[in-house]
Design a protein around this motif. Structure first.
Motif, PDB file in Angstrom:
ATOM      1  N   THR A  21      37.697  36.365  44.843  1.00 54.27           N
ATOM      2  CA  THR A  21      38.123  35.276  43.976  1.00 54.27           C
ATOM      3  C   THR A  21      38.980  34.328  44.800  1.00 54.27           C
ATOM      4  O   THR A  21      39.676  34.730  45.733  1.00 54.27           O
ATOM      5  N   LEU A  40      34.590  33.073  44.459  1.00 58.06           N
ATOM      6  CA  LEU A  40      34.471  33.051  42.995  1.00 58.06           C
ATOM      7  C   LEU A  40      35.707  32.392  42.401  1.00 58.06           C
ATOM      8  O   LEU A  40      36.813  32.915  42.556  1.00 58.06           O
ATOM      9  N   GLY A  42      37.226  32.513  39.622  1.00 61.21           N
ATOM     10  CA  GLY A  42      37.117  33.421  38.478  1.00 61.21           C
ATOM     11  C   GLY A  42      38.092  33.033  37.383  1.00 61.21           C
ATOM     12  O   GLY A  42      39.194  32.547  37.653  1.00 61.21           O
ATOM     13  N   ASP A  43      37.699  33.324  36.151  1.00 61.33           N
ATOM     14  CA  ASP A  43      38.647  33.066  35.059  1.00 61.33           C
ATOM     15  C   ASP A  43      39.753  34.126  35.055  1.00 61.33           C
ATOM     16  O   ASP A  43      40.680  34.065  34.236  1.00 61.33           O
ATOM     17  N   SER A  44      39.692  35.063  36.015  1.00 59.35           N
ATOM     18  CA  SER A  44      40.835  35.957  36.248  1.00 59.35           C
ATOM     19  C   SER A  44      42.077  35.143  36.584  1.00 59.35           C
ATOM     20  O   SER A  44      43.187  35.670  36.543  1.00 59.35           O
ATOM     21  N   ASP A  82      33.336  30.500  37.056  1.00 56.23           N
ATOM     22  CA  ASP A  82      33.170  31.152  35.750  1.00 56.23           C
ATOM     23  C   ASP A  82      33.101  30.135  34.624  1.00 56.23           C
ATOM     24  O   ASP A  82      33.937  29.213  34.561  1.00 56.23           O
ATOM     25  N   LYS A 111      28.897  31.425  36.477  1.00 59.26           N
ATOM     26  CA  LYS A 111      28.807  32.834  36.080  1.00 59.26           C
ATOM     27  C   LYS A 111      29.081  32.948  34.584  1.00 59.26           C
ATOM     28  O   LYS A 111      30.014  32.315  34.081  1.00 59.26           O
ATOM     29  N   HIS A 135      27.053  38.464  34.671  1.00 54.92           N
ATOM     30  CA  HIS A 135      28.123  39.465  34.843  1.00 54.92           C
ATOM     31  C   HIS A 135      27.934  40.546  33.784  1.00 54.92           C
ATOM     32  O   HIS A 135      28.051  40.277  32.583  1.00 54.92           O
ATOM     33  N   VAL A 178      26.710  40.261  38.936  1.00 50.17           N
ATOM     34  CA  VAL A 178      27.959  40.985  39.195  1.00 50.17           C
ATOM     35  C   VAL A 178      28.003  42.173  38.240  1.00 50.17           C
ATOM     36  O   VAL A 178      27.758  42.015  37.042  1.00 50.17           O
ATOM     37  N   GLU A 180      30.565  45.082  36.954  1.00 50.22           N
ATOM     38  CA  GLU A 180      31.986  45.446  36.986  1.00 50.22           C
ATOM     39  C   GLU A 180      32.235  46.776  36.286  1.00 50.22           C
ATOM     40  O   GLU A 180      31.808  46.986  35.144  1.00 50.22           O
ATOM     41  N   ILE A 201      32.036  45.397  41.607  1.00 47.48           N
ATOM     42  CA  ILE A 201      33.502  45.516  41.591  1.00 47.48           C
ATOM     43  C   ILE A 201      33.794  46.751  40.749  1.00 47.48           C
ATOM     44  O   ILE A 201      33.484  46.776  39.548  1.00 47.48           O
ATOM     45  N   VAL A 211      32.952  42.348  45.428  1.00 50.76           N
ATOM     46  CA  VAL A 211      33.923  41.302  45.098  1.00 50.76           C
ATOM     47  C   VAL A 211      35.219  41.983  44.667  1.00 50.76           C
ATOM     48  O   VAL A 211      35.191  43.065  44.071  1.00 50.76           O
ATOM     49  N   VAL A 213      39.391  40.800  43.231  1.00 55.07           N
ATOM     50  CA  VAL A 213      40.331  39.744  42.861  1.00 55.07           C
ATOM     51  C   VAL A 213      41.357  39.637  43.991  1.00 55.07           C
ATOM     52  O   VAL A 213      41.923  40.644  44.432  1.00 55.07           O
TER      53      VAL A 213
END
Ligand code: KIV
Length: 262
Positions: A21, A40, A42-44, A82, A111, A135, A178, A180, A201, A211, A213
């Motif tokens: 990410t 990525l 990511g919306d993380s 994302d 994604k 995902h 992806v 997870e 992940i 991947v 984070v």
């Protein structure tokens, strides 16, 4: 420049793909320098940057802002952004319009989280020149429906549906998957049954790539998941930590059994 064709060829050759990410231009440069193939957005970022307890508060505007920043620092990697919670659950047309905004911000692929229920979106976007990453497994935007962040696919019926969903997304035109937080044998089976690259992940070592984070692999996020590893602890330098991650993934030394689920 890494493209979907590069990634396909890497899968064919059995060369591991690295993905991390990334939320800003500085880290995009660090990751470019050590050859991370996919960044990525990511919306993380809702948790790692904004301090929320889930990804749900992240908006399309937030994703556009961070995608623009990463794109400015990036020269080589493929950028996946994302679609945040609420940006693709409505009509296929609104999912398309929101994806267009991410692509205009600099993404090369979007994604979306979800199994068979999202295949129609994958088809609609892919047919309109928007590459899609599906995902599957633990989908953090569904944390409330799933009852927490927990391993998915231990139940045979759920595992069978995940395999079916992976194949259906591929048939609908997805370019990447992806997986997870699923059992390693299930991830291995999915990776073997589709021709598009599969990035794991918390999904074992047998995926086509990995991947993590960023804040988890640097050990700066409190209470990181058990499937992550602190690469900064061993290297004492952010750039070397990212390089150590790349080297460990390329040589299949990460993830180990300790980072995998049965
Ligand atoms: O948002 C994110 O960081 C992700 C990864 C956990 C794959 O979707």
């Amino acid at each position: 420049m890494i493209t979907v064709t590069t990634l396909r060829k890497m899968k064919e050759k059995g060369e591991k793909i690295t993905m991390l990410t990334c939320y800003d231009a500085s880290f995009a440069k660090v990751m470019n320098n050590v050859g991370v193939e996919i960044l990525l957005i990511g919306d993380s970022l809702g948790m790692t940057i904004q301090g929320h307890t889930s990804t749900l508060p992240v908006t399309l505007e937030h994703m556009i802002y961070h995608t623009q920043n990463v794109a400015k620092g990036n020269q080589k990697a493929l950028l996946v952004a994302d679609l945040p919670f609420g940006a693709y659950e409505g009509s296929v047309e609104s999912a398309f319009q929101n994806s267009v905004q991410l692509m205009k911000a600099g993404a090369h692929m979007v994604k979306l989280e979800g199994g068979l229920d999202q295949v129609e979106k994958t088809a609609y976007l892919s047919k309109r020149s928007i590459p899609v990453c599906a995902h599957l497994g633990l989908t953090p935007q569904s944390v409330n429906a799933l009852g927490g962040y927990r391993v998915q696919g231990r139940d045979q019926a759920v595992a069978d549906e995940m395999i079916e969903a992976a194949k259906a997304h591929e048939a609908a035109g997805a370019s990447l998957i992806v997986l997870e937080c699923i059992p390693k044998d299930l991830a291995k089976a999915i990776t073997a049954q589709v021709n598009i690259p599969v990035i794991g992940i918390g999904a074992g070592v047998d995926c086509d790539g990995q991947v993590l984070v960023l804040q988890d692999m640097l050990g700066i996020y409190p209470d990181p998941p058990s499937f992550s590893h602190n690469f900064l602890a061993e290297t004492n330098s952010v750039a070397l930590a990212v390089k150590a991650y790349v080297d460990a993934v390329k040589t299949s030394q990460f993830p180990t059994e300790q980072h995998s689920f049965n």
